[in-house]
Design a protein around this motif. Sequence first.
Motif, short mmCIF file in Angstrom:
data_model
loop_
_atom_site.label_atom_id
_atom_site.label_comp_id
_atom_site.label_asym_id
_atom_site.label_seq_id
_atom_site.Cartn_x
_atom_site.Cartn_y
_atom_site.Cartn_z
N ALA A 82 -28.87 103.34 35.34
CA ALA A 82 -27.83 102.91 34.39
C ALA A 82 -26.55 103.64 34.74
CB ALA A 82 -28.24 103.21 32.95
N VAL A 83 -25.47 102.88 34.87
CA VAL A 83 -24.15 103.42 35.21
C VAL A 83 -23.15 102.84 34.23
CG1 VAL A 83 -22.43 103.74 37.03
CG2 VAL A 83 -24.82 103.43 37.65
N ALA A 84 -22.32 103.71 33.65
CA ALA A 84 -21.31 103.26 32.68
C ALA A 84 -19.97 103.87 33.05
CB ALA A 84 -21.70 103.65 31.26
N SER A 85 -18.89 103.11 32.80
CA SER A 85 -17.57 103.63 33.12
C SER A 85 -16.51 102.93 32.28
CB SER A 85 -17.26 103.42 34.61
OG SER A 85 -15.99 103.95 34.94
N SER A 86 -15.49 103.70 31.92
CA SER A 86 -14.28 103.15 31.32
C SER A 86 -13.22 103.09 32.40
CB SER A 86 -13.80 104.03 30.16
OG SER A 86 -14.76 104.06 29.12
N VAL A 87 -12.57 101.95 32.54
CA VAL A 87 -11.65 101.72 33.65
C VAL A 87 -10.26 101.39 33.11
CG1 VAL A 87 -11.22 100.38 35.74
CG2 VAL A 87 -13.58 100.82 35.01
N ASP A 88 -9.26 102.04 33.68
CA ASP A 88 -7.85 101.77 33.35
C ASP A 88 -7.15 101.42 34.65
OD1 ASP A 88 -5.18 101.79 32.63
OD2 ASP A 88 -5.41 103.45 31.24
N LEU A 89 -6.76 100.16 34.80
CA LEU A 89 -6.19 99.66 36.04
C LEU A 89 -4.81 99.07 35.78
CD1 LEU A 89 -6.49 98.86 39.08
CD2 LEU A 89 -7.53 96.73 38.28
#
Length: 330
Positions: A82-89
């Motif tokens: 399981a991999v989780a991430s918050s992304v700001d692009l």
Amino acid sequence: MLPSMVRPWAISLPFILLLAACAPKAPDLPADEVLRRATVAAQSISSASFTVDGTITFAGGAFGSGDATVHLDGAFENGGQAVASSVDLTAVLSVIEGESQRVVSVFDIILVQGQRLFLKVHVLEAPGNLGILDETLVGKLVGTWWTFDAPEERSSASVTPSANLLKSQASVVLVTRDLGTARLDGETVYHYAVAIDPEKFLAYAEEAARESGEEFNPEEAREAVNALQATGELWIRASDFTVRKIAWEIPALPMPDGSDLRLSFTLLWKDHDGKMPIVIPVNAQPFSAMQFLPSDAALEAAAPVPGIPEEELRNAIEEYSDTVILPPQE
């Protein structure tokens, strides 16, 4: 006379000893041995959190030319199952000569066993004259957890991207310069300048493909790694040989669409084997592009695509939506 000459040294001696005590201490090991131990250490890590900061410059592709910055905060657990991430692009596109447009996206993403992806978009903004986003459709997308299932033929594959990334950073690199030891977040680390070792990379890629049940084409892999002129830096914690920080610079990366990409990023690992449970959303909705097509009235008012029946067009969009996020493996 003698006491007056000795006095300055006597006064400075405690400070010299203090500086010596604070200097980074680490076993004096060859770089190859440190990398070997780091590879072994990475295999036993079941969870970690990470932060990524990167810049991207692109030209000649579907979006013209421009540059982007990206920031990620994430974690993986169960060895990367399981991999989780918050992304700001944020991207600045040079669509028209002398004119730039800004595109912003903020979203959360969770990947479970390489088979199911969860996506929640918080912000998605682009100027209307770009023709990329429709405000009504964006309104339907934002604020909801969506799920994307991998195609059925991938369901048996075991994908552990974050754990493999930790392992690969120590196992596929060639030390070009030993930069000694340093302090990172209060810890002593080995610091190296590195580059991709083509033979080690090919061996690792073949092993990863075999473990995941995917096909491996050595000719294509060699061509790809030869085009990857990447240089970087690697920081490895002296106490347990875990990879703590990675920095890579890729000056020119040819893309399939003929565009050129320049990539620079820094990845910081922390909380190795810490407790950071990833919460899978229970109210996620299956994503379908059909939900984001214009209304029937809007389609009737619009000019039809010559030679393509509407039903066939809708089916094509539906099929594309199922593969664009998690494309099938070759």
